[in-house]
Write an enzyme that holds these catalytic residues in place. Structure first.
Site, PDB file in Angstrom:
ATOM      1  N   ARG A   1       0.824  -1.326   0.180  1.00 20.30           N
ATOM      2  CA  ARG A   1      -0.040  -0.072   0.056  1.00 20.30           C
ATOM      3  C   ARG A   1       0.962   1.429  -0.036  1.00 20.30           C
ATOM      4  NH1 ARG A   1      -3.361  -1.464   4.888  1.00 20.30           N
ATOM      5  NH2 ARG A   1      -2.497  -3.369   4.795  1.00 20.30           N
TER       6      ARG A   1
ATOM      7  N   GLU B   1       1.451  -6.290  13.106  1.00 21.53           N
ATOM      8  CA  GLU B   1       0.246  -6.731  13.899  1.00 21.53           C
ATOM      9  C   GLU B   1      -0.364  -7.864  13.701  1.00 21.53           C
ATOM     10  OE1 GLU B   1      -2.957  -3.949  13.086  1.00 21.53           O
ATOM     11  OE2 GLU B   1      -4.015  -4.450  15.121  1.00 21.53           O
TER      12      GLU B   1
HETATM   13  O1  LIG Z   1       3.464  -0.815  11.404  1.00 25.04           O
HETATM   14  P1  LIG Z   1       3.213  -2.112  11.211  1.00 25.04           P
HETATM   15  O2  LIG Z   1       2.722  -2.902  12.275  1.00 25.04           O
HETATM   16  O3  LIG Z   1       4.480  -2.443  10.602  1.00 25.04           O
HETATM   17  O4  LIG Z   1       1.884  -2.417  10.051  1.00 25.04           O
HETATM   18  C1  LIG Z   1       1.833  -1.179   9.233  1.00 25.04           C
HETATM   19  C2  LIG Z   1       2.091  -1.981   7.711  1.00 25.04           C
HETATM   20  O5  LIG Z   1       1.083  -2.912   7.654  1.00 25.04           O
HETATM   21  C3  LIG Z   1       0.504  -3.075   6.222  1.00 25.04           C
HETATM   22  O6  LIG Z   1       0.924  -3.647   5.339  1.00 25.04           O
HETATM   23  P2  LIG Z   1       0.999  -5.162   5.249  1.00 25.04           P
HETATM   24  O7  LIG Z   1       2.400  -5.657   5.648  1.00 25.04           O
HETATM   25  O8  LIG Z   1      -0.205  -5.795   5.815  1.00 25.04           O
HETATM   26  O9  LIG Z   1       1.081  -5.519   3.564  1.00 25.04           O
HETATM   27  P3  LIG Z   1       0.202  -5.083   2.406  1.00 25.04           P
HETATM   28  O10 LIG Z   1       0.396  -3.542   2.175  1.00 25.04           O
HETATM   29  O11 LIG Z   1       0.672  -5.784   1.482  1.00 25.04           O
HETATM   30  O12 LIG Z   1      -1.169  -5.332   2.852  1.00 25.04           O
HETATM   31  C4  LIG Z   1       0.501  -1.252   6.135  1.00 25.04           C
HETATM   32  O13 LIG Z   1       0.172  -1.062   4.796  1.00 25.04           O
HETATM   33  C5  LIG Z   1       1.748  -1.066   6.588  1.00 25.04           C
HETATM   34  O14 LIG Z   1       2.985  -1.388   5.398  1.00 25.04           O
HETATM   35  N1  LIG Z   2      -5.225  -2.330  11.698  1.00 21.83           N
HETATM   36  C1  LIG Z   2      -4.727  -2.345  10.506  1.00 21.83           C
HETATM   37  N2  LIG Z   2      -5.496  -1.766   9.414  1.00 21.83           N
HETATM   38  C2  LIG Z   2      -4.962  -1.481   8.238  1.00 21.83           C
HETATM   39  N3  LIG Z   2      -3.579  -1.798   8.073  1.00 21.83           N
HETATM   40  C3  LIG Z   2      -2.634  -2.349   9.104  1.00 21.83           C
HETATM   41  N4  LIG Z   2      -1.528  -2.411   9.205  1.00 21.83           N
HETATM   42  C4  LIG Z   2      -1.276  -3.257   9.994  1.00 21.83           C
HETATM   43  N5  LIG Z   2      -2.303  -3.070  10.929  1.00 21.83           N
HETATM   44  C5  LIG Z   2      -3.263  -2.437  10.309  1.00 21.83           C
END
Ligand SMILES: O=P(O)(O)OC[C@H]1O[C@H](OP(=O)(O)OP(=O)(O)O)[C@H](O)[C@@H]1O
Ligand SMILES: Nc1ncnc2[nH]cnc12
Length: 189
Positions: free
Chosen positions: A75, A112
């Site tokens: 994202r 998370e």
């Molecule tokens: O602060 P944190 O606990 O590290 O979480 C935040 C990250 O989690 C999500 O990505 P995700 O790893 O879910 O991957 P995605 O963007 O491919 O869905 C979001 O887009 C951040 O990059």
């Molecule tokens: N709660 C949440 N919602 C969307 N993106 C996330 N990435 C990590 N935690 C998330």
């Protein structure tokens, strides 16, 4: 939980709330107990996408010169690439393990809802570059901390770390202490 605007001065009047109301909270996704903040309806709205990218550009101007924007898969790409275009810089993707061709640098981190490994091409970020790190959500801060570590392993400097939305209860900001962090919107604890 009511979301709030954290940087109202970066938006035209009324636009921040208009953008914010498009963020959708989804209980128990991707696993039970997590409230997932879905920013895709905001990005799907032309005005909303324009307004948040403009807000990021104004925030970037507060850091002085920016040579390069980096964004984290997946994202972070959706915001980082349009921001780079707006700032007139290049964009470098930080990808999940195994996607980039070698040689790469990599850092492992906790999420998370799981764990992951982030990689960058060894020659993608020039030493000495002033780099802005951009992502959609600041949760535990593991991803952003790993991103900053990768940028610094390349000999570059992180001038700012900017997010669309910060989830306060997960305290990700504490893992970015000493860095210049901006979140356009927040989920209060
Ligand atoms: O602060 P944190 O606990 O590290 O979480 C935040 C990250 O989690 C999500 O990505 P995700 O790893 O879910 O991957 P995605 O963007 O491919 O869905 C979001 O887009 C951040 O990059
Ligand atoms: N709660 C949440 N919602 C969307 N993106 C996330 N990435 C990590 N935690 C998330």
């Amino acid at each position: 939980m009511t979301l709030e605007v954290r940087e109202p001065e970066l938006f035209e009047p009324g636009r921040a709330h208009e953008a914010l109301r498009r963020v959708r909270a989804v209980p128990d996704h991707p696993v039970a107990g997590v409230t997932f903040q879905d920013v895709t309806p905001l990005l799907a709205d032309g005005q909303g996408l324009h307004d948040v990218v403009e807000a990021f550009a104004l925030a970037a101007a507060r850091r002085g010169e920016v040579d390069l924007v980096v964004g984290m898969e997946a994202r972070g790409f959706l915001l980082g690439a349009p921001l780079a275009l707006r700032l007139g810089t290049g964009f470098v993707p930080l990808r999940k393990a195994g996607k980039l061709p070698p040689p790469t640098r990599s850092v492992s981190y906790e999420l998370e809802y799981g764990s992951a490994e982030l990689e960058v091409g060894r020659k993608s970020i020039p030493a000495g570059a002033r780099v802005l790190v951009v992502d959609d959500v600041l949760a535990t801060g593991g991803t952003a901390e790993a991103a900053c570590a990768l940028v610094e392993q390349c000999g570059a400097r992180v001038v700012g770390v900017d997010f669309l939305l910060e989830i306060d209860v997960l305290a990700g900001r504490t893992r970015l202490s000493g860095r210049s962090v901006t979140s356009l919107f927040g989920v209060p604890a």
